[in-house]
Design a protein around this motif. Structure first.
Motif, mmCIF file in Angstrom:
data_model
loop_
_atom_site.group_PDB
_atom_site.id
_atom_site.type_symbol
_atom_site.label_atom_id
_atom_site.label_comp_id
_atom_site.label_asym_id
_atom_site.label_seq_id
_atom_site.Cartn_x
_atom_site.Cartn_y
_atom_site.Cartn_z
ATOM 1 N N ARG A 120 0.829 -1.203 0.000
ATOM 2 C CA ARG A 120 0.000 0.000 0.000
ATOM 3 C C ARG A 120 0.867 1.258 0.000
ATOM 4 N NH1 ARG A 120 -2.835 -3.433 4.106
ATOM 5 N NH2 ARG A 120 -4.531 -4.394 2.929
ATOM 6 N N GLU A 121 0.410 2.266 -0.709
ATOM 7 C CA GLU A 121 1.083 3.554 -0.661
ATOM 8 C C GLU A 121 1.071 4.062 0.778
ATOM 9 O OE1 GLU A 121 2.715 5.140 -2.928
ATOM 10 O OE2 GLU A 121 2.244 3.818 -4.619
ATOM 11 N N ARG A 122 2.201 4.562 1.222
ATOM 12 C CA ARG A 122 2.390 5.035 2.593
ATOM 13 C C ARG A 122 2.290 3.925 3.637
ATOM 14 N NH1 ARG A 122 -1.140 10.719 2.615
ATOM 15 N NH2 ARG A 122 -0.116 11.662 0.804
ATOM 16 N N GLY A 123 2.316 2.681 3.189
ATOM 17 C CA GLY A 123 2.378 1.584 4.150
ATOM 18 C C GLY A 123 3.731 1.578 4.848
ATOM 19 N N SER A 124 3.748 1.119 6.078
ATOM 20 C CA SER A 124 4.979 1.156 6.861
ATOM 21 C C SER A 124 5.056 -0.060 7.767
ATOM 22 C CB SER A 124 5.037 2.437 7.709
ATOM 23 O OG SER A 124 6.132 2.413 8.609
ATOM 24 N N ALA A 125 6.200 -0.725 7.747
ATOM 25 C CA ALA A 125 6.477 -1.832 8.676
ATOM 26 C C ALA A 125 7.822 -1.553 9.323
ATOM 27 C CB ALA A 125 6.497 -3.164 7.942
ATOM 28 N N ARG A 126 7.818 -1.465 10.657
ATOM 29 C CA ARG A 126 9.050 -1.194 11.406
ATOM 30 C C ARG A 126 9.260 -2.314 12.426
ATOM 31 N NH1 ARG A 126 8.978 4.654 13.832
ATOM 32 N NH2 ARG A 126 6.726 4.356 13.961
ATOM 33 N N ILE A 127 10.432 -2.911 12.405
ATOM 34 C CA ILE A 127 10.758 -4.049 13.261
ATOM 35 C C ILE A 127 11.961 -3.699 14.134
ATOM 36 C CG2 ILE A 127 11.217 -6.515 13.331
ATOM 37 C CD1 ILE A 127 8.685 -5.873 11.790
ATOM 38 N N VAL A 128 11.870 -4.019 15.411
ATOM 39 C CA VAL A 128 13.007 -3.882 16.323
ATOM 40 C C VAL A 128 13.266 -5.248 16.953
ATOM 41 C CG1 VAL A 128 13.950 -2.740 18.359
ATOM 42 C CG2 VAL A 128 12.408 -1.481 16.840
ATOM 43 N N ILE A 129 14.519 -5.687 16.918
ATOM 44 C CA ILE A 129 14.895 -6.935 17.587
ATOM 45 C C ILE A 129 16.152 -6.677 18.439
ATOM 46 C CG2 ILE A 129 13.933 -8.372 15.754
ATOM 47 C CD1 ILE A 129 16.847 -8.958 14.891
ATOM 48 N N LEU A 130 16.528 -7.652 19.203
ATOM 49 C CA LEU A 130 17.710 -7.555 20.044
ATOM 50 C C LEU A 130 18.969 -7.501 19.169
ATOM 51 C CD1 LEU A 130 18.677 -7.617 23.022
ATOM 52 C CD2 LEU A 130 18.800 -10.109 22.810
ATOM 53 N N ASP A 131 19.898 -6.655 19.548
ATOM 54 C CA ASP A 131 21.144 -6.494 18.795
ATOM 55 C C ASP A 131 22.028 -7.726 19.022
ATOM 56 O OD1 ASP A 131 23.556 -5.734 17.670
ATOM 57 O OD2 ASP A 131 23.473 -3.696 18.461
ATOM 58 N N PRO A 132 22.316 -8.513 17.983
ATOM 59 C CA PRO A 132 23.115 -9.733 18.179
ATOM 60 C C PRO A 132 24.566 -9.458 18.541
ATOM 61 C CG PRO A 132 22.660 -9.375 15.855
ATOM 62 C CD PRO A 132 21.846 -8.364 16.596
ATOM 63 N N THR A 133 25.021 -8.227 18.340
ATOM 64 C CA THR A 133 26.399 -7.909 18.716
ATOM 65 C C THR A 133 26.532 -7.627 20.211
ATOM 66 O OG1 THR A 133 26.195 -5.510 18.301
ATOM 67 C CG2 THR A 133 26.783 -6.923 16.434
ATOM 68 N N GLU A 134 25.413 -7.439 20.909
ATOM 69 C CA GLU A 134 25.435 -7.222 22.359
ATOM 70 C C GLU A 134 25.448 -8.595 23.046
ATOM 71 O OE1 GLU A 134 25.721 -4.421 23.933
ATOM 72 O OE2 GLU A 134 25.368 -2.955 22.325
ATOM 73 N N LYS A 135 26.620 -9.189 23.136
ATOM 74 C CA LYS A 135 26.744 -10.581 23.580
ATOM 75 C C LYS A 135 26.207 -10.800 24.994
ATOM 76 C CE LYS A 135 28.666 -11.651 19.686
ATOM 77 N NZ LYS A 135 27.868 -12.384 18.662
ATOM 78 N N ALA A 136 26.484 -9.880 25.908
ATOM 79 C CA ALA A 136 26.007 -10.036 27.281
ATOM 80 C C ALA A 136 24.480 -10.004 27.328
ATOM 81 C CB ALA A 136 26.592 -8.946 28.185
#
Length: 272
Positions: A120-136
């Motif tokens: 769709r025009e102006r459709g938006s999907a934003r995903i946030v996940i855990l940063d895999p480089t943050e080992k701890a």
């Protein structure tokens, strides 16, 4: 002030309109009753019986709060009855946070997002996940999400690796809508799915990770709507916005992610 806010929420959700209307009428009759000669007895009795009738009717609706709680609280099994395709059918704005999002971003779900939101025009999907480089942070989250589940079916590090590959491929799609993803430095202990959160018909789904679960499907879900749960609905929408601002963009572009790796030196020598 709270009474005015509650009335405003009821009107926005179109709830209890009959009660408010009759209350205004009754107060009007009560005011006119001060002037006995201005009000006929028949009208007084009509107003009184209307109020009693509405009160008796309201007494028959005692099960309504329980139904509302059923709509609010559940686990992942609810999506067997209301699949993701139904939630995304008309959606234009989808926002997700999950430590790995590996269950949500299955191949079928990604295709669904492409054919609905991103088509769709102006459709938006934003995903946030855990940063895999943050080992701890990954180790700590794996301890909570993997080691505390009685019947695990996957491990977080591998799930994160799979999701990262999928997100990088999706970011290279050519679609009418816009796809973005970011990486958060730690796990706040919940997952979020927001569907059209800025619209009156939006939904916010919160999954609480908890401390111990039989399986990932047994985690508690809260499903909030603006009309019914305006305060906490707004709260969780702002939670995602804050996470999005705190998260970082990936430093790997789709083209570099897809580029072939150079062959080892011994392999090159063997070919030569």
């Amino acid at each position: 002030m709270r009474l005015i806010q509650r009335i405003g929420r009821d009107f926005k959700a179109r709830q209890h309109i009959d009660a408010y209307a009759l209350t205004v009428v009754l107060f009007g009759f009560a005011f006119l009753s001060i002037f006995a000669d201005k009000l006929e007895d028949d009208l007084r009795w009509a107003a009184l019986f209307s109020g009693v009738g509405l009160l008796l009717y309201r007494l028959t609706l005692t099960d309504e709060p329980a139904e509302s709680r059923t709509d609010l609280l559940h686990d992942r099994s609810v999506y067997d009855r209301v699949p993701l395709s139904a939630l995304l059918a008309q959606a234009r704005d989808v926002r997700v946070f999950a430590p790995s999002a590996v269950n949500l971003l299955s191949a079928q779900s990604c295709e669904l997002i492409r054919n609905t939101v991103l088509a769709r025009e102006r459709g938006s999907a934003r995903i946030v996940i855990l940063d895999p480089t943050e080992k701890a942070a990954v180790r700590q989250t794996a301890k909570q999400l993997d080691d505390s589940v009685e019947f695990p079916v996957q491990r977080l590090p591998a799930a994160l690796e799979s999701t990262m590959e999928r997100l990088r491929l999706m970011s290279g799609w050519k679609t009418a809508g816009r796809f973005e993803y970011r990486l958060l430095s730690y796990n706040p202990g919940f997952s979020l799915v927001l569907v059209d959160p800025e619209t009156p018909g939006g939904r916010v789904i919160v999954e609480i990770h908890g401390f111990h679960n039989a399986s990932i499907s047994s985690r508690m879900h809260l499903e909030l709507t603006r009309g019914r749960d305006e305060r906490w609905y707004t709260y969780w929408v702002s939670q995602f916005d804050h996470m999005w601002e705190a998260a970082r963009a990936d430093d790997v572009t789709p083209s570099s992610a897809e580029a072939p790796r150079p062959a080892p030196a011994d392999a090159r020598e063997a070919r030569e």
